[in-house]
Design an enzyme around this catalytic site. Structure first.
Site, PDB file in Angstrom:
ATOM      1  N   ASP A  93     -75.966  23.759  61.016  1.00  0.00           N
ATOM      2  CA  ASP A  93     -74.525  23.556  61.116  1.00  0.00           C
ATOM      3  C   ASP A  93     -73.834  24.216  59.917  1.00  0.00           C
ATOM      4  O   ASP A  93     -74.416  24.310  58.836  1.00  0.00           O
ATOM      5  CB  ASP A  93     -74.188  22.071  61.149  1.00  0.00           C
ATOM      6  CG  ASP A  93     -74.359  21.476  62.535  1.00  0.00           C
ATOM      7  OD1 ASP A  93     -74.942  22.149  63.413  1.00  0.00           O
ATOM      8  OD2 ASP A  93     -73.919  20.335  62.737  1.00  0.00           O
ATOM      9  N   VAL A  94     -72.599  24.613  60.096  1.00  0.00           N
ATOM     10  CA  VAL A  94     -71.874  25.323  59.046  1.00  0.00           C
ATOM     11  C   VAL A  94     -71.438  24.426  57.896  1.00  0.00           C
ATOM     12  O   VAL A  94     -71.079  24.918  56.833  1.00  0.00           O
ATOM     13  CB  VAL A  94     -70.638  26.064  59.600  1.00  0.00           C
ATOM     14  CG1 VAL A  94     -71.054  27.118  60.604  1.00  0.00           C
ATOM     15  CG2 VAL A  94     -69.651  25.095  60.203  1.00  0.00           C
ATOM     16  N   ASP A  95     -71.497  23.116  58.088  1.00  0.00           N
ATOM     17  CA  ASP A  95     -71.046  22.200  57.036  1.00  0.00           C
ATOM     18  C   ASP A  95     -72.193  21.745  56.129  1.00  0.00           C
ATOM     19  O   ASP A  95     -72.065  20.749  55.436  1.00  0.00           O
ATOM     20  CB  ASP A  95     -70.346  20.986  57.651  1.00  0.00           C
ATOM     21  CG  ASP A  95     -71.296  20.102  58.451  1.00  0.00           C
ATOM     22  OD1 ASP A  95     -72.390  20.568  58.820  1.00  0.00           O
ATOM     23  OD2 ASP A  95     -70.936  18.936  58.694  1.00  0.00           O
ATOM     24  N   HIS A 118     -83.554  13.028  62.222  1.00  0.00           N
ATOM     25  CA  HIS A 118     -82.143  12.703  62.038  1.00  0.00           C
ATOM     26  C   HIS A 118     -82.006  11.632  60.962  1.00  0.00           C
ATOM     27  O   HIS A 118     -82.632  10.579  61.054  1.00  0.00           O
ATOM     28  CB  HIS A 118     -81.552  12.204  63.349  1.00  0.00           C
ATOM     29  CG  HIS A 118     -80.075  12.255  63.398  1.00  0.00           C
ATOM     30  ND1 HIS A 118     -79.275  11.472  62.585  1.00  0.00           N
ATOM     31  CD2 HIS A 118     -79.239  13.003  64.153  1.00  0.00           C
ATOM     32  CE1 HIS A 118     -78.015  11.729  62.852  1.00  0.00           C
ATOM     33  NE2 HIS A 118     -77.963  12.660  63.796  1.00  0.00           N
ATOM     34  N   PRO A 119     -81.188  11.860  59.923  1.00  0.00           N
ATOM     35  CA  PRO A 119     -81.109  10.902  58.815  1.00  0.00           C
ATOM     36  C   PRO A 119     -80.559   9.532  59.202  1.00  0.00           C
ATOM     37  O   PRO A 119     -80.914   8.534  58.590  1.00  0.00           O
ATOM     38  CB  PRO A 119     -80.199  11.591  57.798  1.00  0.00           C
ATOM     39  CG  PRO A 119     -79.408  12.567  58.589  1.00  0.00           C
ATOM     40  CD  PRO A 119     -80.299  13.007  59.719  1.00  0.00           C
ATOM     41  N   GLU A 150     -77.551  18.268  71.035  1.00  0.00           N
ATOM     42  CA  GLU A 150     -78.586  17.423  70.434  1.00  0.00           C
ATOM     43  C   GLU A 150     -79.365  16.667  71.514  1.00  0.00           C
ATOM     44  O   GLU A 150     -80.570  16.459  71.375  1.00  0.00           O
ATOM     45  CB  GLU A 150     -77.954  16.449  69.446  1.00  0.00           C
ATOM     46  CG  GLU A 150     -78.963  15.753  68.565  1.00  0.00           C
ATOM     47  CD  GLU A 150     -78.302  15.099  67.373  1.00  0.00           C
ATOM     48  OE1 GLU A 150     -78.115  15.789  66.353  1.00  0.00           O
ATOM     49  OE2 GLU A 150     -77.958  13.906  67.485  1.00  0.00           O
ATOM     50  N   TYR A 193     -81.142   7.956  62.008  1.00  0.00           N
ATOM     51  CA  TYR A 193     -82.088   7.214  62.852  1.00  0.00           C
ATOM     52  C   TYR A 193     -83.491   7.175  62.265  1.00  0.00           C
ATOM     53  O   TYR A 193     -84.403   6.623  62.866  1.00  0.00           O
ATOM     54  CB  TYR A 193     -82.103   7.810  64.268  1.00  0.00           C
ATOM     55  CG  TYR A 193     -80.748   7.704  64.895  1.00  0.00           C
ATOM     56  CD1 TYR A 193     -80.289   6.488  65.382  1.00  0.00           C
ATOM     57  CD2 TYR A 193     -79.889   8.795  64.931  1.00  0.00           C
ATOM     58  CE1 TYR A 193     -79.010   6.364  65.907  1.00  0.00           C
ATOM     59  CE2 TYR A 193     -78.614   8.680  65.463  1.00  0.00           C
ATOM     60  CZ  TYR A 193     -78.187   7.463  65.943  1.00  0.00           C
ATOM     61  OH  TYR A 193     -76.930   7.342  66.457  1.00  0.00           O
TER      62      TYR A 193
END
Length: 157
Positions: free
Chosen positions: A23-25, A45-46, A115, A48
């Protein structure tokens, strides 16, 4: 996913060995090296990480190509960082984009869009390298005793 598969096929399949989608962020805050390389790479995934399986936001609509049955899955992967060898990422992106198109044809939009399809794909095609959430930690998330080093921070959520 469609753009990624097109870029690989039309521009870079013979130019690079590995490709990653981020992702760009996201911001690199500590070194990231060859430890992330593998045929098919996924990141936990942080939000989960270490949570019960029944809390994972898998797509539960049976008509969807992203559908995950309650008996499937053991990890929940983020779409903010995944990759691997060019041929493997091409297969992933092409398959996911085809699933998205098939769902669009029945006017369905998966709960977490890309996702959701990524998680469906990775349940059927196990990653060869699994990255911990340190490679996609949420900047606003509290520190975890288990994740001492954050390598990439995600600034939005």
């Amino acid at each position: 996913m469609s753009l990624l598969s097109s870029v690989i096929k039309e521009l870079i399949q013979d130019e690079v060995d590995y490709i990653f989608s981020m992702d760009v962020d996201q911001v690199f805050v500590n070194p990231v090296g060859s430890e992330i390389l593998g045929s098919l790479v996924a990141t936990l995934h942080p939000e989960y990480y270490n949570q019960p399986l029944d809390t994972y936001p898998y797509e539960r609509t049976e008509d969807s190509k992203a559908y995950v049955d309650g008996s499937e899955g053991d990890y929940y992967y983020t779409s903010e960082l995944y990759g691997g060898s060019c041929p493997e990422v091409y297969k992933l992106a092409l398959t996911c984009s085809q699933f998205i198109i098939q769902d669009m044809e029945i006017s369905f939009h998966a709960f977490l869009f890309e996702e959701s399809y990524l998680n469906r794909y990775l349940i059927q095609n196990r990653p060869t390298r699994l990255l911990s959430p340190e490679y996609n930690w949420l900047a606003a998330q509290k520190t975890s005793e288990e994740i001492q080093v954050k390598r990439i921070l995600s600034l939005q959520r």
